[in-house]
Each structure stands twice: as structure tokens, then as C-alpha cells.
Motif scaffolding. Structure first.
Motif, PDB file in Angstrom:
ATOM      1  N   THR A   1     -77.195 -38.546   0.932  1.00  0.00           N
ATOM      2  CA  THR A   1     -78.434 -39.295   1.153  1.00  0.00           C
ATOM      3  C   THR A   1     -78.878 -39.229   2.601  1.00  0.00           C
ATOM      4  N   ALA A   2     -77.959 -38.847   3.504  1.00  0.00           N
ATOM      5  CA  ALA A   2     -78.290 -38.700   4.921  1.00  0.00           C
ATOM      6  C   ALA A   2     -78.280 -37.243   5.374  1.00  0.00           C
TER       7      ALA A   2
ATOM      8  N   ALA B   1     -82.648 -34.906   2.083  1.00  0.00           N
ATOM      9  CA  ALA B   1     -82.756 -36.103   2.909  1.00  0.00           C
ATOM     10  C   ALA B   1     -83.454 -35.787   4.218  1.00  0.00           C
TER      11      ALA B   1
ATOM     12  N   VAL C   1     -84.764 -45.606   9.183  1.00  0.00           N
ATOM     13  CA  VAL C   1     -84.493 -44.849   7.958  1.00  0.00           C
ATOM     14  C   VAL C   1     -83.065 -45.155   7.534  1.00  0.00           C
TER      15      VAL C   1
ATOM     16  N   ILE D   1     -86.570 -37.746   6.010  1.00  0.00           N
ATOM     17  CA  ILE D   1     -86.372 -38.347   7.340  1.00  0.00           C
ATOM     18  C   ILE D   1     -87.425 -37.832   8.307  1.00  0.00           C
TER      19      ILE D   1
ATOM     20  N   CYS E   1     -80.116 -44.524   4.891  1.00  0.00           N
ATOM     21  CA  CYS E   1     -79.691 -43.494   3.941  1.00  0.00           C
ATOM     22  C   CYS E   1     -78.416 -43.921   3.218  1.00  0.00           C
TER      23      CYS E   1
ATOM     24  N   VAL F   1     -81.986 -43.714  12.479  1.00  0.00           N
ATOM     25  CA  VAL F   1     -81.632 -43.147  11.182  1.00  0.00           C
ATOM     26  C   VAL F   1     -80.156 -43.431  10.954  1.00  0.00           C
TER      27      VAL F   1
ATOM     28  N   THR G   1     -86.001 -46.321   2.776  1.00  0.00           N
ATOM     29  CA  THR G   1     -84.656 -46.208   2.220  1.00  0.00           C
ATOM     30  C   THR G   1     -84.569 -44.954   1.349  1.00  0.00           C
ATOM     31  N   LEU G   2     -83.460 -44.248   1.467  1.00  0.00           N
ATOM     32  CA  LEU G   2     -83.185 -43.069   0.656  1.00  0.00           C
ATOM     33  C   LEU G   2     -81.931 -43.358  -0.159  1.00  0.00           C
ATOM     34  N   ARG G   3     -81.988 -43.065  -1.454  1.00  0.00           N
ATOM     35  CA  ARG G   3     -80.842 -43.361  -2.303  1.00  0.00           C
ATOM     36  C   ARG G   3     -80.647 -42.264  -3.345  1.00  0.00           C
TER      37      ARG G   3
ATOM     38  N   THR H   1     -78.196 -32.114  10.816  1.00  0.00           N
ATOM     39  CA  THR H   1     -79.487 -32.794  10.927  1.00  0.00           C
ATOM     40  C   THR H   1     -80.120 -32.515  12.277  1.00  0.00           C
TER      41      THR H   1
ATOM     42  N   ASN I   1     -76.672 -43.828   8.166  1.00  0.00           N
ATOM     43  CA  ASN I   1     -76.018 -43.618   6.877  1.00  0.00           C
ATOM     44  C   ASN I   1     -75.042 -44.752   6.615  1.00  0.00           C
TER      45      ASN I   1
END
Length: 457
Positions: free
Chosen positions: A242-243, A248, A148, A252, A150, A123, A193-195, A59, A125
């Protein structure tokens, strides 16, 4: 707001999976390739339960490849990353929610001091998102522009009357406190949120992934979503992806920067320097506490055989701070990193080329050889720290075969084990995960050695 993966792709344009490193091609965007640093707040990355900062390496590389300066980012390394069984009851080398909140607050303060910025973006996870929400809700919102989350179990991994002291119980006081009120977010901080769309092992309706098969958890795939946040489902990605997955990363970056990234691929550097911490398991529990007196040796190896090309290119011994390196390498080299740590298994890490530098290449010795390894002449592990092996979603081949210890369906396994007879110690073992291929050498178990083919992607 909840958006499906189809909606995301239709609104943002199709994402090509046909080119670029490891199957991902850079997005062609009209936005400038290098954003002005002042337009993006400093970013602090927060790892999950039992993990460490190194999971954010790819990342960080992608952020740097999009013009975000390295010095405006930081990945925290929680001292004791594993949660307690009961948040209010002390356990050796495990942390409470308050421990996490305090350490995160210290890291935020330091990043603000270092950059001079009034606010930072966070951010996280998995468990890292619990720490973020705890900090923002309990007085820290003024420090945080963006949050964020994740794959964060925002409503718990389960919602049960027993084990109410557990941090991941949606019915317990910790998560109930975070989720009380009409909105489940804190005003003044932008939340995303990321899922996963159904294959996150910690957002399942059945309790089989938490040791109670057939018992309803009270949680669904939408468990990570929050009222008042922007909530996105990214498709068939697993809990860690998700992260750490490129999909992702896109969300982000876009959420924090306010525009699409100019690329998803990682731009190589001409010269790469690697360094990090050596950490240990003092009571059989993974920690991020530094280990002194450990030796780290780095070798260049053949991509086809795993054999060493010449002598050591780096050797260092850790002091009280646990730091090793820096080792200078070429971005095209496959590497063997040998960790000899006191009272631990000598571990031979085989790695794909590092396209960019990293100062968070943290090392922790492999598990001890146990009863299951009895009689094995060599033990080789294939490890995927930034995701799980999904069958049949992924191509996973270890020594030419699909591993039998990787369960199909919902991805739950990030490590697979190969045991070889004594007469095969020393031979090459190929680890193949989709488009990443690593060749390791099988070292004699009789010498208390384990080889690890550690995947980067």
C-alpha cells in the motif's frame, strides 16, 4: 469518498503491466516530464513498525525519475521503531506514540529549514501513519500540506476491551483520541488513505493474524479509511505494498503534485553511489541505533552464479555515527554486500542492480542462528522488505521450489528460509520473485554466517 480499483482505472486509463522494469511500463501522460520543484512541497516519508528509512528507496527513485529533486525529500529513521506493548509503560528499545510524534516533529522542522518551504507533505506506511496523524492533530497541521496514509490501521488492528493501552487497539485512548469528532481528519491538511481490497493482514475481521484465531477483531478491510479523507482501495496489494508498490506511488505522486506521474519506471543514473547506516538489535529488538566498529565490504557478483567478479570494490568501517560508504558501483552490477557487525551474525546480502544512488541503504545483521538451524550446513534467507509473498498471487520460487514456510491466502510472510546440509555449503541458490531474480551463495553456518537474497521490488 471511497473509490474502488475499477473506478480508479476507468477514470485514469489502463495501467499496462506488460513492459518496463519488473513488469511495469511507464504511463504515457500529457503532463510535463519534469515538474517545477516549487510546485511540489518537500516530502517526508515515514516508515512503519520495526522498519527503517530504506524501505522508501524505490519510492524516492520514482520521485526523482519524475523530476522531484533529491534534496527536497527525506525519509525518517525512527530511533526505536517498535511500538510498546502498552503505550504508557516503558520498554527497552521501544517507543511511545509521544516519542514518535517528537522525532517526526524534529524531522519536519529540519526539512522546512533545509528547503525554506512553509509546509511539507507527509507519506507514511502502517505505524508511520499513526505518527503523522498524531502530529497533525496535536498542533502540527500548519506544517503539513498533505498527509498520505498507506495501509495505516486508522481504526486499529483490533477493537477489544483487553489491552487498551496498546497503540493498535481501536478501542484504546490513542486511536479514540485521533478518531473523535464528526470528521476523522484535521482541517487545513489534505488527507489521502490508500488500502488493500481485502488482503492487508492488519485489516482482517478474524483475529488469527494477531494470535487469536476465531475471535472477531471488529475491524474490516475498510479500517484504514477515514471520514473526511479521500479514500482509495488499490486492489489485491498487501499491507506494505500500500506504500511501496508502483500503484501506490502513482496515487501518492498524483495527490501531492496534482497531476499524474510521467513515468512509473526508474530512470538509471550513469554512476551510482551507495551509503547508509549500520544498525543493530541490542536486546534482541530491532532498532535504528547506529553500530560502530562494523565492517561493510562490497563485491560485484555474477548474475548467474552469485560468484564474486574480482576483489572488493568497496570496504569501510563504521564510526560512532554508524555510517558506511559511499561505494561507487555501476547500475548494471549485481552485488554482494558483506556486513560484519560486532556480536552479530556475519551477513552476506545479495542484491539486484541499483539503478540509482541512495544514502539510506541501511544494513542490519541477520537474525542469530538458532535451534531451528541446528545441524544445517548453510542457512539462506529470501527477504522482501517492501511487501509480502502472496501465494498464489505471486510467483515465489526459492532454490527451484515454492517455499513451504510461506502461507497461502492473505500475504503475511516477507522472509522464507532455506537450510542446506554441510556438503551443499558454497553452492548457488536462486531466489525468484515474479520478475526479480537473485542468485546467492550458501555460506557455512559453522562460521556464523547467513546469506540473504534481498529483493528490491
Amino acid at each position: 469518498m471511497s473509490l474502488s480499483r475499477r473506478s480508479i482505472l476507468k477514470s485514469a486509463g489502463a495501467l499496462s503491466l506488460l513492459g518496463g522494469p519488473f513488469g511495469f511500463q511507464a504511463l504515457a501522460q500529457a503532463a510535463p516530464a519534469v515538474p517545477a520543484a516549487a510546485e511540489i512541497p518537500p516530502i517526508l516519508f515515514v516508515h512503519g513498525n520495526g522498519d527503517h528509512a530504506a524501505l522508501w528507496i524505490t519510492t524516492l527513485w520514482r520521485m526523482e525519475s519524475n523530476g522531484v529533486p533529491h534534496e527536497r525529500m527525506f525519509a525518517i529513521n525512527f530511533t526505536d521503531p517498535l511500538a510498546r506493548s502498552d503505550d504508557k509503560v516503558e520498554q527497552p528499545n521501544r517507543s511511545s506514540t509521544e516519542d514518535q510524534r517528537r522525532e517526526l516533529g524534529e524531522a519536519i522542522k529540519e526539512l522546512k529549514r533545509r528547503t525554506g518551504a512553509p509546509r511539507v507533505a507527509l507519506v507514511g506506511n502502517s505505524r508511520g501513519g499513526n505518527s503523522i496523524r498524531n502530529y497533525v492533530k496535536n498542533g502540527g497541521g500548519g506544517d503539513v500540506s498533505h498527509a498520505v496514509l498507506c495501509g495505516v490501521p486508522n481504526h486499529g488492528v483490533y477493537d477489544w476491551d483487553d489491552g487498551l493501552g496498546g497503540e493498535f487497539n481501536g478501542r484504546g485512548p490513542f486511536l479514540r483520541g485521533l478518531n473523535e469528532g464528526e470528521k476523522e481528519v484535521t482541517d487545513g491538511t489534505a488527507f489521502l488513505t490508500l488500502r488493500s481490497d481485502g488482503i492487508d493482514k492488519f485489516a482482517q475481521a478474524d483475529g488469527r493474524f494477531v494470535g487469536k484465531p476465531g475471535t472477531p477483531t471488529g475491524i474490516t478491510a475498510e479500517g484504514p479509511a477515514l471520514k473526511g479523507a479521500t479514500n482509495l482501495a488499490l486492489g489485491a496489494i498487501d499491507h506494505r505494498e500500500t506504500a511501496y508498490h508502483p500503484r501506490a506511488f502513482r496515487e501518492i505522486y498524483k495527490f501531492i503534485a496534482g497531476r499524474e506521474p510521467s513515468r512509473l519506471d526508474i530512470v538509471p543514473e550513469a554512476q551510482v553511489k551507495l551509503s547508509g547506516l549500520v544498525t543493530g538489535m541490542p536486546t534482541g529488538v530491532q532498532t535504528n541505533r547506529p553500530v560502530s566498529g562494523a565492517t561493510v565490504d562490497v563485491y560485484r557478483v555474477s548474475a548467474e552464479t552469485g560468484e564474486r567478479n574480482g576483489g572488493r570494490i568497496h570496504s569501510s568501517q563504521t564510526g560512532a555515527d554508524g555510517r558506511w560508504g559511499p561505494a561507487q558501483v555501476d547500475p548494471s552490477w549485481y552485488l554482494e554486500i558483506v556486513l560484519t557487525s560486532p556480536h552479530a551474525t556475519t551477513t552476506h546480502f545479495y542484491r539486484s542492480p541499483f539503478p540509482r544512488s541512495s544514502d539510506i541503504l541501511h544494513l542490519r545483521a541477520a537474525r542469530p542462528l538458532g535451534s531451528a538451524d541446528s545441524g544445517a550446513g548453510a542457512v539462506v534467507l529470501m527477504s522482501r522488505p517492501r511487501g509480502y509473498f502472496g501465494l498464489p498471487r505471486d510467483v515465489v520460487l526459492f532454490d527451484g521450489k515454492e517455499p513451504k514456510d510461506v502461507k497461502p491466502g492473505v500475504p503475511t510472510d516477507s522472509v522464507t528460509t532455506l537450510r542446506l546440509p554441510a556438503e551443499e555449503a558454497g553452492r548457488a541458490v536462486v531466489a525468484l520473485f515474479n520478475q526479480e531474480r537473485i542468485v546467492a551463495r550458501a555460506w557455512p553456518a559453522a562460521e556464523n554466517r547467513i546469506a540473504v537474497a534481498e529483493l528490491t521490488y
